[in-house]
Scaffold this active site. Structure first.
Site, PDB file in Angstrom:
ATOM      1  N   GLU A   1     -71.110  23.430  17.327  1.00 31.31           N
ATOM      2  CA  GLU A   1     -71.220  24.309  18.075  1.00 31.31           C
ATOM      3  C   GLU A   1     -72.554  24.277  19.250  1.00 31.31           C
ATOM      4  O   GLU A   1     -72.645  24.053  19.586  1.00 31.31           O
ATOM      5  CB  GLU A   1     -71.634  25.743  17.484  1.00 31.31           C
ATOM      6  CG  GLU A   1     -70.905  26.496  16.666  1.00 31.31           C
ATOM      7  CD  GLU A   1     -70.118  25.928  15.782  1.00 31.31           C
ATOM      8  OE1 GLU A   1     -71.154  24.727  14.509  1.00 31.31           O
ATOM      9  OE2 GLU A   1     -69.882  27.003  14.742  1.00 31.31           O
TER      10      GLU A   1
ATOM     11  N   GLU B   1     -66.608  27.808   8.881  1.00 29.77           N
ATOM     12  CA  GLU B   1     -67.220  28.915   8.372  1.00 29.77           C
ATOM     13  C   GLU B   1     -66.413  30.243   7.800  1.00 29.77           C
ATOM     14  O   GLU B   1     -66.832  30.583   6.941  1.00 29.77           O
ATOM     15  CB  GLU B   1     -67.858  30.100   9.503  1.00 29.77           C
ATOM     16  CG  GLU B   1     -68.972  29.461  10.105  1.00 29.77           C
ATOM     17  CD  GLU B   1     -69.612  29.797  11.412  1.00 29.77           C
ATOM     18  OE1 GLU B   1     -68.819  29.888  12.854  1.00 29.77           O
ATOM     19  OE2 GLU B   1     -70.464  29.702  11.396  1.00 29.77           O
TER      20      GLU B   1
HETATM   21  N1  T1G Z   1     -61.279  27.674  22.097  1.00 33.97           N
HETATM   22  C1  T1G Z   1     -61.110  27.632  22.968  1.00 33.97           C
HETATM   23  N2  T1G Z   1     -59.471  26.550  23.193  1.00 33.97           N
HETATM   24  C2  T1G Z   1     -60.179  25.719  22.247  1.00 33.97           C
HETATM   25  C3  T1G Z   1     -60.339  25.149  21.028  1.00 33.97           C
HETATM   26  C4  T1G Z   1     -61.280  26.157  20.978  1.00 33.97           C
HETATM   27  N3  T1G Z   1     -62.002  26.783  19.934  1.00 33.97           N
HETATM   28  N4  T1G Z   1     -60.440  23.793  20.564  1.00 33.97           N
HETATM   29  C5  T1G Z   1     -59.542  23.168  21.762  1.00 33.97           C
HETATM   30  N5  T1G Z   1     -59.250  24.171  22.858  1.00 33.97           N
HETATM   31  C6  T1G Z   1     -57.703  23.961  23.214  1.00 33.97           C
HETATM   32  C7  T1G Z   1     -58.616  22.626  24.293  1.00 33.97           C
HETATM   33  O1  T1G Z   1     -59.093  23.381  25.411  1.00 33.97           O
HETATM   34  C8  T1G Z   1     -57.054  22.191  24.269  1.00 33.97           C
HETATM   35  O2  T1G Z   1     -55.988  23.062  25.444  1.00 33.97           O
HETATM   36  C9  T1G Z   1     -56.354  22.451  23.392  1.00 33.97           C
HETATM   37  O3  T1G Z   1     -56.832  23.210  22.546  1.00 33.97           O
HETATM   38  C10 T1G Z   1     -56.076  21.030  22.981  1.00 33.97           C
HETATM   39  O4  T1G Z   1     -57.282  20.755  22.446  1.00 33.97           O
HETATM   40  C11 T1G Z   1     -69.414  31.092  15.743  1.00 33.97           C
HETATM   41  C12 T1G Z   1     -68.545  30.160  18.007  1.00 33.97           C
HETATM   42  C13 T1G Z   1     -59.491  20.961  17.279  1.00 33.97           C
HETATM   43  C14 T1G Z   1     -60.176  18.772  16.724  1.00 33.97           C
HETATM   44  O5  T1G Z   1     -66.141  23.077  19.247  1.00 33.97           O
HETATM   45  O6  T1G Z   1     -62.708  19.184  19.253  1.00 33.97           O
HETATM   46  O7  T1G Z   1     -66.465  28.261  16.422  1.00 33.97           O
HETATM   47  O8  T1G Z   1     -55.379  21.416  27.573  1.00 33.97           O
HETATM   48  O9  T1G Z   1     -57.021  19.149  23.836  1.00 33.97           O
HETATM   49  O10 T1G Z   1     -57.612  16.578  20.887  1.00 33.97           O
HETATM   50  O11 T1G Z   1     -69.426  29.123  14.830  1.00 33.97           O
HETATM   51  O12 T1G Z   1     -59.937  20.647  20.337  1.00 33.97           O
HETATM   52  O13 T1G Z   1     -53.943  22.281  26.020  1.00 33.97           O
HETATM   53  O14 T1G Z   1     -55.202  24.325  28.072  1.00 33.97           O
HETATM   54  O15 T1G Z   1     -59.087  18.770  22.450  1.00 33.97           O
HETATM   55  O16 T1G Z   1     -55.662  17.399  18.880  1.00 33.97           O
HETATM   56  C15 T1G Z   1     -66.505  25.039  17.845  1.00 33.97           C
HETATM   57  C16 T1G Z   1     -63.345  22.562  19.893  1.00 33.97           C
HETATM   58  C17 T1G Z   1     -65.878  26.738  18.461  1.00 33.97           C
HETATM   59  C18 T1G Z   1     -64.000  22.453  17.867  1.00 33.97           C
HETATM   60  C19 T1G Z   1     -58.060  19.251  18.662  1.00 33.97           C
HETATM   61  N6  T1G Z   1     -64.853  24.253  17.610  1.00 33.97           N
HETATM   62  N7  T1G Z   1     -62.020  21.795  19.842  1.00 33.97           N
HETATM   63  O17 T1G Z   1     -58.668  18.289  19.258  1.00 33.97           O
HETATM   64  O18 T1G Z   1     -56.794  18.723  20.914  1.00 33.97           O
HETATM   65  S1  T1G Z   1     -67.146  27.687  19.150  1.00 33.97           S
HETATM   66  C20 T1G Z   1     -65.032  23.536  18.479  1.00 33.97           C
HETATM   67  C21 T1G Z   1     -62.051  20.238  19.543  1.00 33.97           C
HETATM   68  C22 T1G Z   1     -67.685  28.118  17.637  1.00 33.97           C
HETATM   69  C23 T1G Z   1     -68.341  29.797  15.803  1.00 33.97           C
HETATM   70  C24 T1G Z   1     -68.656  29.187  17.193  1.00 33.97           C
HETATM   71  C25 T1G Z   1     -60.352  19.744  19.405  1.00 33.97           C
HETATM   72  C26 T1G Z   1     -59.855  19.527  18.419  1.00 33.97           C
HETATM   73  P1  T1G Z   1     -55.206  22.850  26.516  1.00 33.97           P
HETATM   74  P2  T1G Z   1     -57.460  19.166  22.651  1.00 33.97           P
HETATM   75  P3  T1G Z   1     -56.552  17.647  19.958  1.00 33.97           P
END
Ligand code: T1G
Length: 708
Positions: free
Chosen positions: A132, A112
């Site tokens: 999301e 976004e």
């Molecule tokens: N927020 C907080 N922590 C996050 C995070 C996030 N969005 N994404 C990952 N982490 C943490 C995860 O818990 C782990 O923590 C570390 O980062 C490594 O993650 C308004 C509302 C980006 C592809 O859904 O898909 O935006 O265990 O093991 O394999 O519209 O993380 O190290 O303490 O998965 O390299 C939308 C979610 C949010 C993406 C990386 N975004 N993340 O994968 O590492 S909602 C998502 C992922 C939003 C808006 C809306 C994957 C990754 P720890 P990992 P990875």
């Protein structure tokens, strides 16, 4: 005394490079958009507008990702301004052209931010998406409005409803990005693009003015089709239909009204229990990878893997290993069995080819890394061996004796047993410290769950190796202690018993299945029995008969069906009839007659149960046994139980697993139910000491999930 401390690197670092203001987002581990990043982005754009020397802005992420999205850890906490929609609107309003240069993840709010920028370039390896919906949400920072305007209703709905990631080339084809970089140097590619825009006097190009919805008829048709499809598929989920409504608003409303429409629906989703469940699931399946062993030890090598046994499990495990790019040597007792094992492996791949999931070429490449042998000597240089032979202690011990004889020192020797005592297997060879349980779930190349079962004498680095293997196989590994059924099957036996009690007390198996499906499981317990084969549970009940408490209530219905050879789908009938090999079974009056006879024999006067009463008992039994498993240390935390039930037993993900669900209904209410049911059967309904203790202290399961 100096108060200085190393200044924490700012989450957003603007730096003027010539006439380009480079805005670097640096918030480990994945550049999530927490309050500091949101604040820093607005300040950077304000400064760009205020500084005449700035002729373009470049937004780029430090580390391995652009931006992973909103900071999921902030959900459920008081909102801290500026909001992400405000940040996006401010970027889009910038008076200078803003370039987003994408590498790694640009997901959710990350994409976004890029869509609110005026120009976008991605480099190889980038993954863009709006996932999301997988968190029970919708793109709430203008994503539904801008994506539809940029790439059209159909493509936008496909992206948002699937939550899938797209690579740079597909993003280019869709129109999500303008360029794909020639190199993977995202900074250089982004800077060059910014300089080109300056040289060509490019103006800010605002996505809100894009014309992807110009064809109103086609857009309306795409929206209607998506709504119809989503109504069929969303199975109780809240946010998918709201995504469709938001895209319809983008078609019919002015941009600012569309933003307001989206924001209202985003907040409804954010406050829903489904968001809480799905976010819990997201973190739980990452937390389970952390155990005392994985924190304290390095995994051993994992290049050459042996699999003993070419049956259904052995072949499934072999395919899972091959799909992870590993080399596999399968051992069977003779040439004919080995051929059957290889045929099983090929059959798995041919099935995937038939479904269009993989190509012949992928199968051929995988099989190049597969070989087989009928002598254990072929495993002399294996790093890890997984046995998946017949579930009999003597057979397993014989296999381990051979492994002990031929495998190199330090090889990890794993058993796939579902319930046998792994401590006993380990004690039968000279190197118990190398013995581990790796409990796969059938089909092993599809099911995500892997229980890493930790015997008493295993070395820490062997456990770490099990978790490392799970990571390579892209499975969710859960640490389990040694007991009958470990975590998942032990719980299954208990909540299946609760269902049997309900059945004998008056609920039909068909009503029970229906109530459990309406709760969100893909199948009810009796459909599961018919699918897996009633003979498996029958063998387990016979195995446990010797140690079963004679005072415990025992329902004979399942045995009565098995005694008739009615094992389920594989025999054409079980609890259901499967006429002509149909996969969907039909209720069977003969089964109901058997149930009536068993009720009479047990002296039970059948009574009616509502679906709600069925689910409360079913869930109370599941939660109570999960609490016992945590209390005994078989599972590390309640979240490990949640991940197990979601990834191995079909527990609906949007409810977050049985323990999260218990917290959401109130642990004290679960305890009240258990105590009520105990009046009928105090032996079966013994409240777990863990639940009693937590309720007494006013705590819940979540309080036990904090990282230790
Ligand atoms: N927020 C907080 N922590 C996050 C995070 C996030 N969005 N994404 C990952 N982490 C943490 C995860 O818990 C782990 O923590 C570390 O980062 C490594 O993650 C308004 C509302 C980006 C592809 O859904 O898909 O935006 O265990 O093991 O394999 O519209 O993380 O190290 O303490 O998965 O390299 C939308 C979610 C949010 C993406 C990386 N975004 N993340 O994968 O590492 S909602 C998502 C992922 C939003 C808006 C809306 C994957 C990754 P720890 P990992 P990875």
């Amino acid at each position: 005394m100096t108060l200085s401390s190393a200044p924490e690197a700012a989450a957003v670092q603007p730096a003027l490079r010539g006439s380009v203001l480079v805005v670097t987002i640096d918030h480990a581990p994945v550049n999530a958009l927490n309050a500091a990043v949101r604040r820093g982005l607005i300040d950077a754009i304000e400064s760009a507008d205020a500084n005449a020397a700035v002729r373009a802005v470049l937004i780029v992420g430090a580390g391995r990702n652009f931006i992973a999205g909103a900071d999921i850890r902030e959900f459920g906490k008081p909102a801290v301004p500026p909001s992400l929609p405000d940040v996006c609107n401010r970027i889009e309003a910038c008076g200078k052209p803003v370039v987003a240069a994408i590498h790694g993840a640009a997901l959710g709010g990350g994409l976004e931010i890029a869509l609110a920028s005026h120009y976008r370039i991605a480099v190889e390896g980038a993954k863009l998406g709006l996932p999301e919906v997988q968190l029970g949400l919708l793109p709430g920072a203008g994503g539904t409005q801008r994506t539809a305007r940029l790439i059209g209703a159909q493509a936008a709905l496909s992206l948002m409803l699937s939550g899938r990631h797209v690579g740079p080339q597909e993003a280019l084809r869709l129109g999500l990005v303008d360029r794909v970089g020639q190199s993977d140097d995202v900074f250089a590619e982004g800077l060059a693009y910014a300089h080109e825009l300056i040289a060509t006097h490019a103006a800010p190009r605002r996505t809100k003015n894009a014309r992807g919805l110009a064809d109103k008829e086609a857009s309306a048709a795409a929206i209607a089709a998506a709504r119809a499809d989503t109504q069929k598929k969303s199975r109780g989920l809240l946010s998918p239909l709201k995504i469709v409504d938001c895209v319809e608003a983008a078609l019919n409303l002015p941009f600012d009204e569309g933003l307001r429409f989206e924001r209202e629906r985003f907040l409804e989703c954010r406050e829903s229990p489904q968001r809480a469940g799905l976010v819990h699931a997201f973190f739980a399946e990452r937390e389970t990878q952390k155990s005392p062993e994985t924190r304290g030890a390095q995994p051993r090598a994992l290049d050459r893997i042996g699999v003993i046994g070419g049956g259904t499990m052995g072949a499934g495990i072999a395919v899972a290993l091959l799909d992870a790019g590993l080399s596999v040597t399968m051992i069977e007792r003779d040439d004919a069995s080995l051929e059957r094992g290889r045929a099983h492996v090929e059959k798995v791949y041919d099935g995937l080819i038939e479904k269009g999931r993989i190509t012949q070429e992928i199968k051929a490449r995988a099989l190049q890394r597969f070989d087989g042998d009928t002598t254990y000597d072929a495993l002399a240089d294996a790093d890890l061996v997984i046995e998946a032979v017949f579930e009999d202690m003597a057979v397993k011990k014989a296999v381990f004796a051979q492994l002990d004889r031929v495998c190199k020192p330090g090889a990890v020797l794993a058993t796939n047993t579902s319930y046998l005592d792994i401590d006993e297997i380990a004690a039968s060879i000279s190197r118990p410290q190398d013995v581990l349980g790796l409990h796969f779930f059938s089909p092993a190349n599809i099911m995500k769950l892997l229980e890493v079962v930790v015997p008493a004498r295993v070395a820490a680095d062997v456990v770490a190796t099990g978790f490392e293997l799970a990571k390579k196989l892209k499975k969710v590994a859960v640490r389990a202690g040694v007991c009958d059924g470990f975590i998942g099957n032990r719980m299954l036996a208990v909540y299946r018993t609760a269902a049997d009690h309900l059945m004998e007390d008056g609920a039909s198996p068909y009503q029970i299945d229906n109530a459990v499906r309406d709760f969100g499981f893909p199948m009810g317990p009796y459909q599961v029995v018919d699918l897996a084969g009633g003979d498996i549970g029958w063998a387990a009940r016979k195995r446990r008969a010797a140690t079963r408490d004679p005072k415990a209530r025992y329902v004979h219905v399942s045995d009565a069906l098995c005694e008739r050879g009615w094992f389920g789908q594989k025999t054409g009938r079980g609890f259901y009839r499967y006429e002509g090999g149909a996969r969907a079974g039909k209720p069977d009056a003969e089964v109901e007659a058997i149930i009536d006879a068993e009720r009479e024999r047990a002296g039970v006067t059948p009574r009616a149960f509502s679906d709600e009463q069925i689910v409360r008992r079913y869930m109370a039994a599941m939660i109570n046994e999960g609490a016992n498993i945590v209390h005994e240390g078989i599972a590390q935390r309640p979240l490990d139980v949640d991940a197990t039930l979601m990834h191995g037993f079909g527990f609906p993900r949007y409810r977050g697993g049985p323990m999260h669900f218990a917290d959401s209904v109130g642990l004290e209410n679960v305890l009240t139910d258990i105590r009520e049911f105990a009046k009928e059967d105090p032996l079966f309904w013994r409240a777990s000491p863990l639940i009693v203790d937590l309720v007494a202290r006013g705590k819940n399961f979540a309080s036990l999930n904090q990282a230790d």
